[in-house]
Design a protein around this motif. Sequence first.
Motif, PDB file in Angstrom:
ATOM      1  N   LEU A  11      28.148  33.629  20.343  1.00 29.01           N
ATOM      2  CA  LEU A  11      28.309  34.714  21.300  1.00 29.01           C
ATOM      3  C   LEU A  11      29.708  34.654  21.916  1.00 29.01           C
ATOM      4  N   THR A  12      30.211  35.799  22.339  1.00 32.46           N
ATOM      5  CA  THR A  12      31.543  35.887  22.927  1.00 32.46           C
ATOM      6  C   THR A  12      31.461  35.622  24.435  1.00 32.46           C
ATOM      7  N   ARG A  13      32.226  34.646  24.914  1.00 28.76           N
ATOM      8  CA  ARG A  13      32.274  34.338  26.340  1.00 28.76           C
ATOM      9  C   ARG A  13      33.593  34.867  26.907  1.00 28.76           C
ATOM     10  N   LEU A  14      33.513  35.639  27.979  1.00 32.37           N
ATOM     11  CA  LEU A  14      34.682  36.143  28.697  1.00 32.37           C
ATOM     12  C   LEU A  14      34.644  35.571  30.103  1.00 32.37           C
ATOM     13  N   VAL A  15      35.666  34.802  30.465  1.00 34.36           N
ATOM     14  CA  VAL A  15      35.715  34.139  31.767  1.00 34.36           C
ATOM     15  C   VAL A  15      36.959  34.600  32.509  1.00 34.36           C
ATOM     16  N   THR A  16      36.760  35.112  33.719  1.00 30.84           N
ATOM     17  CA  THR A  16      37.870  35.528  34.566  1.00 30.84           C
ATOM     18  C   THR A  16      38.016  34.524  35.701  1.00 30.84           C
ATOM     19  N   VAL A  17      39.244  34.033  35.887  1.00 34.18           N
ATOM     20  CA  VAL A  17      39.506  33.015  36.916  1.00 34.18           C
ATOM     21  C   VAL A  17      40.669  33.450  37.799  1.00 34.18           C
ATOM     22  N   GLY A  18      40.639  32.956  39.034  1.00 36.10           N
ATOM     23  CA  GLY A  18      41.715  33.208  39.975  1.00 36.10           C
ATOM     24  C   GLY A  18      42.616  31.997  40.088  1.00 36.10           C
ATOM     25  N   PRO A  19      43.350  31.866  41.189  1.00 31.59           N
ATOM     26  CA  PRO A  19      44.238  30.714  41.384  1.00 31.59           C
ATOM     27  C   PRO A  19      43.472  29.400  41.284  1.00 31.59           C
ATOM     28  N   ASN A  20      44.130  28.390  40.709  1.00 27.88           N
ATOM     29  CA  ASN A  20      43.530  27.061  40.530  1.00 27.88           C
ATOM     30  C   ASN A  20      42.264  27.106  39.684  1.00 27.88           C
ATOM     31  N   CYS A  21      42.188  28.088  38.793  1.00 29.79           N
ATOM     32  CA  CYS A  21      41.066  28.233  37.858  1.00 29.79           C
ATOM     33  C   CYS A  21      39.737  28.454  38.599  1.00 29.79           C
ATOM     34  N   THR A  22      39.807  29.098  39.753  1.00 29.45           N
ATOM     35  CA  THR A  22      38.608  29.407  40.523  1.00 29.45           C
ATOM     36  C   THR A  22      37.810  30.492  39.807  1.00 29.45           C
ATOM     37  N   PRO A  23      36.527  30.267  39.511  1.00 32.63           N
ATOM     38  CA  PRO A  23      35.746  31.268  38.774  1.00 32.63           C
ATOM     39  C   PRO A  23      35.541  32.544  39.571  1.00 32.63           C
ATOM     40  N   VAL A  24      35.731  33.682  38.920  1.00 33.40           N
ATOM     41  CA  VAL A  24      35.516  35.004  39.502  1.00 33.40           C
ATOM     42  C   VAL A  24      34.376  35.724  38.791  1.00 33.40           C
ATOM     43  N   GLU A  25      34.387  35.646  37.464  1.00 31.92           N
ATOM     44  CA  GLU A  25      33.337  36.304  36.677  1.00 31.92           C
ATOM     45  C   GLU A  25      33.198  35.601  35.336  1.00 31.92           C
ATOM     46  N   SER A  26      31.967  35.503  34.844  1.00 29.55           N
ATOM     47  CA  SER A  26      31.713  34.922  33.523  1.00 29.55           C
ATOM     48  C   SER A  26      30.664  35.767  32.830  1.00 29.55           C
ATOM     49  N   ALA A  27      30.964  36.190  31.608  1.00 32.01           N
ATOM     50  CA  ALA A  27      30.030  37.019  30.846  1.00 32.01           C
ATOM     51  C   ALA A  27      29.908  36.485  29.428  1.00 32.01           C
ATOM     52  N   GLN A  28      28.719  36.575  28.881  1.00 30.65           N
ATOM     53  CA  GLN A  28      28.463  36.177  27.490  1.00 30.65           C
ATOM     54  C   GLN A  28      27.789  37.346  26.803  1.00 30.65           C
ATOM     55  N   ILE A  29      28.421  37.880  25.754  1.00 34.09           N
ATOM     56  CA  ILE A  29      27.967  39.121  25.130  1.00 34.09           C
ATOM     57  C   ILE A  29      28.039  39.016  23.616  1.00 34.09           C
ATOM     58  N   THR A  30      27.466  40.031  22.965  1.00 33.86           N
ATOM     59  CA  THR A  30      27.554  40.123  21.507  1.00 33.86           C
ATOM     60  C   THR A  30      27.387  41.575  21.106  1.00 33.86           C
ATOM     61  N   SER A  31      27.913  41.913  19.956  1.00 29.44           N
ATOM     62  CA  SER A  31      27.726  43.262  19.405  1.00 29.44           C
ATOM     63  C   SER A  31      26.630  43.276  18.349  1.00 29.44           C
ATOM     64  N   LYS A  32      25.953  42.155  18.167  1.00 29.23           N
ATOM     65  CA  LYS A  32      24.915  42.058  17.143  1.00 29.23           C
ATOM     66  C   LYS A  32      23.715  42.927  17.483  1.00 29.23           C
ATOM     67  N   ILE A  33      23.109  43.498  16.462  1.00 33.87           N
ATOM     68  CA  ILE A  33      21.878  44.265  16.584  1.00 33.87           C
ATOM     69  C   ILE A  33      20.857  43.678  15.605  1.00 33.87           C
ATOM     70  N   PRO A  34      19.629  43.336  16.040  1.00 32.39           N
ATOM     71  CA  PRO A  34      19.130  43.473  17.419  1.00 32.39           C
ATOM     72  C   PRO A  34      19.794  42.474  18.356  1.00 32.39           C
ATOM     73  N   GLN A  35      19.764  42.771  19.630  1.00 31.99           N
ATOM     74  CA  GLN A  35      20.405  41.934  20.631  1.00 31.99           C
ATOM     75  C   GLN A  35      19.655  40.612  20.798  1.00 31.99           C
ATOM     76  N   PRO A  36      20.340  39.489  20.664  1.00 30.22           N
ATOM     77  CA  PRO A  36      19.675  38.188  20.823  1.00 30.22           C
ATOM     78  C   PRO A  36      19.620  37.743  22.280  1.00 30.22           C
TER      79      PRO A  36
END
Length: 210
Positions: free
Chosen positions: A138-163
């Motif tokens: 699965l594709t993980r997208l992680v958004t971080v701020g200063p000092n690698c502070t977590p802001v958002e984390s998402a795990q997604i896929t384009s596969k069908i059916p959705q796992p």
Amino acid sequence: MLAISSLLFAGLSVSLIPGTAPQCCPPLQFQTYIDTLESLSNVRDKRFQKFMYSYDAKSRRTATHVVAESKEDEFDQIDDFAANKSYSWAKGQCCVSATGRYNQTCIPAGAKLVRRSFMGVSPNTIKVDTYMFMVSGLTRLVTVGPNCTPVESAQITSKIPQPDGQFMWIFYNMTMGIKDASIFTPPKICFKKGIRVERRPDALPHLMPF
């Protein structure tokens, strides 16, 4: 003390040619709220939850409290990796299990830097970076701020059916450090004789920043 409120952010996004990530690990100690949206499967409903979350990499412990409208729906979990114990309790019952090995979560060195943005309203803006990497197909997208502070984390896929395994976490109202270490102390009900040494089917996962 750093405070982040994702609900008030407005951003100007700048796309980048993908680069590589420098070493990026979250702060060693912080407390935050997390709004989560979890996709359970292609045939089941999605689930929204709000957590109060404490992360302490120094002592290898996390504490999670499910914020609910009523006491009946509240749920708590402490993962004490140093002691190899996980405590999950709700409605006066506690279950204990082994946590397994602790690995501090960091963005992998081979992750791609796919976006650079500004969040906030001028002049009170911060720079955030979004990295992309793969986890269990699965594709993980992680958004971080200063000092690698977590802001958002998402795990997604384009596969069908959705796992299973897709989710989105939004971090906000974050403060650095641990105000009260007692948050990592399980209640007395978790030490009664005859306590079940197993994981509840509805127990929380080992929640980590990334």
